[in-house]
Write a protein that holds these residues in place. Structure first.
Motif, mmCIF file in Angstrom:
data_model
loop_
_atom_site.group_PDB
_atom_site.id
_atom_site.type_symbol
_atom_site.label_atom_id
_atom_site.label_comp_id
_atom_site.label_asym_id
_atom_site.label_seq_id
_atom_site.Cartn_x
_atom_site.Cartn_y
_atom_site.Cartn_z
ATOM 1 N N ALA B 112 0.818 -1.223 0.000
ATOM 2 C CA ALA B 112 0.000 0.000 0.000
ATOM 3 C C ALA B 112 0.845 1.263 0.000
ATOM 4 C CB ALA B 112 -0.942 -0.031 1.195
ATOM 5 N N LEU B 113 1.913 1.282 0.795
ATOM 6 C CA LEU B 113 2.707 2.521 0.900
ATOM 7 C C LEU B 113 3.299 2.945 -0.446
ATOM 8 C CD1 LEU B 113 4.510 2.422 4.361
ATOM 9 C CD2 LEU B 113 3.046 4.220 3.484
ATOM 10 N N PRO B 114 4.075 2.076 -1.114
ATOM 11 C CA PRO B 114 4.631 2.536 -2.412
ATOM 12 C C PRO B 114 3.549 2.827 -3.448
ATOM 13 C CG PRO B 114 5.222 0.237 -1.974
ATOM 14 C CD PRO B 114 4.564 0.755 -0.748
ATOM 15 N N LEU B 115 2.508 1.980 -3.463
ATOM 16 C CA LEU B 115 1.448 2.203 -4.463
ATOM 17 C C LEU B 115 0.707 3.509 -4.201
ATOM 18 C CD1 LEU B 115 -0.225 -1.275 -5.085
ATOM 19 C CD2 LEU B 115 0.867 0.190 -6.764
ATOM 20 N N LEU B 121 1.754 10.886 -6.185
ATOM 21 C CA LEU B 121 2.772 11.709 -6.858
ATOM 22 C C LEU B 121 2.573 11.755 -8.366
ATOM 23 C CD1 LEU B 121 6.012 10.727 -4.874
ATOM 24 C CD2 LEU B 121 4.563 12.734 -4.601
ATOM 25 N N ARG B 122 2.047 10.675 -8.905
ATOM 26 C CA ARG B 122 1.815 10.621 -10.364
ATOM 27 C C ARG B 122 0.311 10.668 -10.632
ATOM 28 N NH1 ARG B 122 6.374 11.395 -10.059
ATOM 29 N NH2 ARG B 122 8.166 10.124 -10.694
ATOM 30 N N HIS B 123 -0.333 11.585 -9.952
ATOM 31 C CA HIS B 123 -1.791 11.675 -10.044
ATOM 32 C C HIS B 123 -2.255 11.879 -11.496
ATOM 33 C CE1 HIS B 123 -5.836 12.322 -8.870
ATOM 34 N NE2 HIS B 123 -5.871 13.554 -9.346
ATOM 35 N N GLY B 124 -3.179 11.042 -11.915
ATOM 36 C CA GLY B 124 -3.733 11.159 -13.266
ATOM 37 C C GLY B 124 -2.900 10.456 -14.319
ATOM 38 N N LYS B 125 -1.730 9.977 -13.933
ATOM 39 C CA LYS B 125 -0.890 9.281 -14.923
ATOM 40 C C LYS B 125 -1.112 7.776 -14.840
ATOM 41 C CE LYS B 125 2.371 13.001 -15.045
ATOM 42 N NZ LYS B 125 3.599 13.545 -14.525
ATOM 43 N N TRP B 126 -0.369 7.030 -15.670
ATOM 44 C CA TRP B 126 -0.651 5.593 -15.746
ATOM 45 C C TRP B 126 -0.352 4.871 -14.434
ATOM 46 C CZ3 TRP B 126 3.029 1.854 -15.030
ATOM 47 C CH2 TRP B 126 4.367 2.221 -15.139
ATOM 48 N N GLN B 127 0.663 5.409 -13.692
ATOM 49 C CA GLN B 127 0.972 4.765 -12.418
ATOM 50 C C GLN B 127 -0.235 4.856 -11.475
ATOM 51 O OE1 GLN B 127 2.893 7.043 -13.960
ATOM 52 N NE2 GLN B 127 5.076 6.628 -13.663
ATOM 53 N N LEU B 186 -7.236 -1.306 0.104
ATOM 54 C CA LEU B 186 -7.953 -0.263 0.845
ATOM 55 C C LEU B 186 -6.988 0.813 1.348
ATOM 56 C CD1 LEU B 186 -10.933 0.094 1.833
ATOM 57 C CD2 LEU B 186 -10.174 -0.852 4.004
ATOM 58 N N LEU B 187 -5.886 0.357 1.921
ATOM 59 C CA LEU B 187 -4.919 1.307 2.486
ATOM 60 C C LEU B 187 -4.276 2.158 1.401
ATOM 61 C CD1 LEU B 187 -3.069 -0.755 5.254
ATOM 62 C CD2 LEU B 187 -4.688 1.098 5.563
ATOM 63 N N SER B 188 -3.991 1.559 0.248
ATOM 64 C CA SER B 188 -3.340 2.338 -0.817
ATOM 65 C C SER B 188 -4.261 3.465 -1.291
ATOM 66 C CB SER B 188 -2.924 1.439 -1.980
ATOM 67 O OG SER B 188 -4.033 1.074 -2.743
ATOM 68 N N ARG B 189 -5.566 3.202 -1.321
ATOM 69 C CA ARG B 189 -6.508 4.273 -1.693
ATOM 70 C C ARG B 189 -6.526 5.363 -0.634
ATOM 71 N NH1 ARG B 189 -6.225 4.898 -6.144
ATOM 72 N NH2 ARG B 189 -7.980 6.326 -6.169
ATOM 73 N N MET B 190 -6.464 4.923 0.631
ATOM 74 C CA MET B 190 -6.466 5.902 1.729
ATOM 75 C C MET B 190 -5.214 6.761 1.663
ATOM 76 S SD MET B 190 -9.131 5.769 3.599
ATOM 77 C CE MET B 190 -8.485 6.869 4.830
ATOM 78 N N ILE B 191 -4.059 6.114 1.471
ATOM 79 C CA ILE B 191 -2.788 6.857 1.410
ATOM 80 C C ILE B 191 -2.816 7.810 0.218
ATOM 81 C CG2 ILE B 191 -0.298 6.617 1.003
ATOM 82 C CD1 ILE B 191 -0.506 3.898 2.527
#
Lengths: 577, 305
Positions: B112-115, B121-127, B186-191
């Motif tokens: 979750a943390l890296p994702l 950080l890459r909001h809206g991009k493919w990542q 769930l956590l990755s969405r929260m982060i």
């Protein structure tokens, strides 16, 4: 941006371009998964230890204590491997010697047993009549609250040792089925006199201490989901001083005799509880397991006859004793009418149920006992045969004509078990075709069992396992055995059957006894308090390198002590599958 | 009185409430433990003798009083079915539950943390879209499907890991992955959403204006400030893991508390059910308390009073 542009044709032949973000990676992952699952599946490489048989169980035993074990797993490990029973059950459902070498009925209400000489408990002490007497005293003691206590107290007035190797038993009445009731473990009186720890003290917490037994194995460790037994140094089948009859009974078939490996059977048995059926199958695929008896879902058995599993495992199948039935509540209208019950029996397509739901691994039942039992009832003209038209006619005659596509409604209670629910739905669909609307309701076991016991049901289906003596019919159908007193769950009352069952349990002449139970079973076949459905076959999945193992009709572990693993060529399909 | 002391004192009434509720519920559910224990051979006299022996023949208030008194003495009673002390049975299973929980949490945070950070950080991009896709798949995949799939791939085809059972670290990987994947989603969405919000704050702009490296801005200023909602969710998830891992425990034959609780309910083993629920409730309370403590540690502006 890593996107894949895909062109697809959409009716009517218009080209649409889809841009799916991250599709490249996703598609790559999916292709890898598809490639992987599409590969030839690896042949299982069985890597269990050479001197240990690893056995998969579908449920953990509730307890291994010989006085309290009643669940199938608990009884199979405790009564058949850790302890030796006073008498045993043979391949043809006959009573064979156990801890007692022989017995004699001196009067109709008195038995004298001679204990087997040379039999020893796992601490090396001899098995004597006093041990057997102390065992029965403990089992019958109400303070022990053993589930076997009530039945023993009802039938046995007094048990005592009249000599070091002679056990006397005085009955309350001349019960003909007594020996079948004595397939109960004999424990050391030392363990009963004081809660002294056994030889496994160092590995057993105090609460796990059990009385000493003389079975072929002793408990090595017991953790949740994992039980290990080791060969008893002194007790069990390896004792050289066995009586001739038991030697014969225990002797492996010629084909099963050891070629190489330990001729005395595996040194250790390791039981692994794998509750999830898919995981159990995957354990076989991985080669983690040597053997499983009646522990694989029927629809998965076929996989063991196909590659890759068939290279490592063989399937053994033989008729079993379990009996599946569809039960009626005879105090509930309209099921109190025998015509309605017969109509229901004729509307249920049992051959299709056996073919589909049982994958053909069951045989149609005509009554409580399978055709392999000496007490079985041969098929007769009054057995209901699938015939929906005749069923509809019977219902019309009984005063339940079809009105707006429905005659009446019934409630079918079942457990939450997936196959039980599927079976209930199939029966419900069959009955809908003759205008009986059946509502299937599933409950977890505690609630379901209470409802059945209290008569709070109309239709239900359950299974009896391991019934060998016809005296059991008394418990099932005598009017005095309606719960909570007995097992007459259907609330069946027929004075004629009552008289026959009362006579049968006291009749000493085997021929007259067979005639009495034959009559009783014919009346039951006509009255149909239950619809006999099928007898499940016993099915074992066995590592091809395992020799010496045979299926017992009870589906138990009686022959597990004889099984061993050979490093040689795998066992050929000499089984009866 | 410090916050911690007050919270610990509050634990007692909460536990008393839980004990009362579970006692009432288990006694109200149909199903007689004595009938289940003795089976159908039992005579009415045997049933009543055992009821009397187990104390089930007494009135409910008396049974309740005895239960509370014994529990306060630290005695959870003896299991009806195995006839072993409940405390021993729970202690036997607790390490497995804690091990699975720790493994699942490790998997969840490791994914979750890296994702989450990458997606923010890459909001809206493919990542970001990939992380979103992972979240959707992770949340949508039921454990009863994911577990056998992982076994098939990693234990059968690749032969890297064992199928099931508790054992060494290798045995923990698949159950932890099964249980941790949905939590990671769930956590990755929260982060992601929390970090995204924090990265738009004035103090982040100030940090960037000071010329700090982007890594320092994110790790030292952004991440700690975005962790409060993540800690809340993680705390709740840990609580749920204590009892909610029944499916995973069943697939991997993991001898945890969840399966013990389920077995005890099926057999109407009242003392064992009560003991399990009490342990789970106590763990919930302690995890919540730890979560509150963590708030103050992560964000020193928060003062617990």
């Amino acid at each position: 941006m890593n996107t894949t542009q895909t062109t697809i044709r959409v009716f009517p032949f218009r080209r649409v371009r889809l841009r799916i973000p991250g599709c490249g990676l996703l598609a790559g992952g999916m292709m890898w998964a598809v490639w992987l699952t599409g590969c030839t599946p690896p042949t299982p490489h069985i890597h269990t230890p050479p001197d240990t048989l690893v056995v998969a169980l579908e449920a953990a035993p509730q307890t291994l204590h010989p006085f309290f074990a009643t669940d199938a797993t608990g009884v199979r490990i405790s009564h058949q491997l850790l302890y030796r029973t006073l008498v045993g059950l043979g391949d043809h459902l006959e009573i064979i010697p156990g801890a007692a070498r022989s017995w004699q009925k001196t009067t109709p209400t008195h038995y004298r047993f001679q204990m087997a000489p040379g039999e020893r408990f796992s601490d090396g002490s001899p098995v004597e009549a006093q041990d057997a007497a102390a065992t029965f005293h403990a089992l019958m003691d109400p303070a022990q609250a053993s589930p076997y206590g009530a039945m023993l107290r009802q039938k046995i007035r007094r048990v005592w040792a009249s000599g070091p190797m002679t056990l006397e038993m005085e009955l309350t009445a001349p019960y003909a089925s007594l020996l079948a009731d004595l397939i109960l473990p004999v424990v050391s009186r030392k363990g009963l006199a004081s809660p002294a720890p056994g030889p496994d003290e160092e590995i057993q917490p105090p609460e796990m201490r059990m009385p000493l037994g003389s079975g072929p194995f002793v408990l090595e460790s017991w953790e949740p989901g994992h039980i290990v037994l080791k060969r008893s140094p002194r007790g069990g089948m390896d004792n050289p001083a066995k009586d001739a009859a038991r030697k014969k009974a225990d002797r492996p078939e010629k084909a099963d005799r050891p070629k190489k490996g330990n001729p005395r059977g595996a040194a250790r048995l390791e039981f692994k509880v794998v509750t999830d059926a898919n995981t159990r199958l995957l354990k076989f695929r991985k080669g983690d397991v040597d053997l499983a008896v009646n522990a694989m879902p029927l629809e998965k058995i076929k996989l063991f006859t196909l590659a890759p599993l068939s290279a490592a495992y063989r399937v053994m199948e033989a008729p079993g004793l379990s009996y599946q039935y569809l039960g009626f509540n005879l105090t509930s209208k309209p099921l109190d009418d025998p015509r309605v019950r017969r109509a229901i029996a004729m509307a249920v397509n049992l051959p299709a149920l056996i073919a589909r739901r049982q994958a053909g691994h069951s045989t149609p039942a005509t009554g409580l006992f399978p055709q392999t039992s000496p007490w079985s009832r041969p098929p007769g003209p009054q057995d209901p045969v699938f015939n929906p038209d005749e069923a509809a006619r019977l219902l019309d005659n009984a005063g339940y004509p079809l009105r707006e596509g429905e005659r009446f409604r019934l409630e079918y209670k079942t457990t939450t078990d997936r196959s039980a629910v599927a079976q209930a739905r199939a029966i419900s669909a069959d009955l809908a075709r003759v205008g009986i609307h059946v509502e299937v309701r599933s409950f977890e076991w505690g609630t379901y069992y209470q409802d059945i016991q209290r008569g709070n049901f109309q239709l239900f289906s359950l299974r009896w396992i391991g019934v060998t003596d016809p005296d059991f019919l008394f418990d099932l159908y005598h009017s005095g055995q309606i719960p909570p007193v007995g097992k007459n769950r259907n609330r069946y009352r027929n004075p004629r059957v009552d008289r026959l069952l009362e006579a049968g349990r006291l009749e000493q002449n085997p021929v007259r006894r067979a005639a009495i139970y034959g009559q009783a079973q014919e009346i039951l076949a006509a009255d149909l308090p239950v619809v006999p459905m099928w007898h499940n076959n016993n099915i074992a999945v066995v590592n091809r390198r395992v020799h010496g193992f045979r299926l017992h009709p009870s589906g138990g572990f009686q022959y597990l002590p004889l099984a061993y693993k050979s490093p040689e060529s795998p066992e050929k399909d000499s089984n009866n599958f | 009185m410090t916050y911690l002391t007050r919270r610990l004192l509050w634990t007692f009434p909460v536990l008393l409430g839980v004990m009362s509720l579970v006692f009432l519920l288990i006694h109200l559910v149909p199903g007689d433990p004595v009938e289940i224990m003795l089976g159908e051979n039992a005579l009415p006299a045997d049933l009543s003798a055992l009821r009397s022996k187990l104390g089930l023949d007494r009135s409910l208030p008396v049974q309740y009083g005895d239960f509370i008194t014994a529990t306060l003495r630290g005695d959870l009673g003896e299991s009806f079915t195995s006839r072993r002390p409940v405390t021993g049975l729970i202690l036997e299973r607790l390490p497995a539950t804690l091990e699975l929980m720790a493994g699942a949490m490790a998997v969840a945070f490791a994914l979750a943390l890296p994702l989450g950070i990458l997606a923010a950080l890459r909001h809206g991009k493919w990542q970001d879209r990939l992380a979103t896709a992972f979240s959707l798949v992770g949340v949508a995949m039921p454990n009863f499907w994911l577990g056998p799939l992982l076994i098939l791939v990693f234990a059968i085809y690749l032969d890297w890991l064992p199928v099931n059972e508790r054992g060494g670290l290798a045995h923990l990987v698949l159950p932890a992955l099964t249980l941790g994947t949905s939590m990671a989603a769930l956590l990755s969405r929260m982060i992601h959403s929390s970090l995204l919000e924090v990265l738009g704050e004035d103090f982040i702009r100030t940090a960037r204006a000071k010329g700090l490296a982007e890594r320092v801005v994110v790790v030292r200023h952004g991440l700690p400030n975005s962790l409060i909602p993540v800690i809340t969710v993680a705390g709740l998830q840990i609580g749920a893991l204590l009892s909610g891992a029944i499916i995973t425990e069943s697939i991997f034959d993991w001898p945890g508390l969840g399966s013990l609780l389920l077995e005890s309910i099926n057999t109407r083993d009242y003392p064992l059910t009560q003991g399990c629920v009490l342990t789970i409730a106590l763990s919930y309370i302690l995890v919540n308390l730890a979560t509150d403590m963590l708030y103050a540690w992560v964000d020193p502006r928060i003062r617990l009073r």
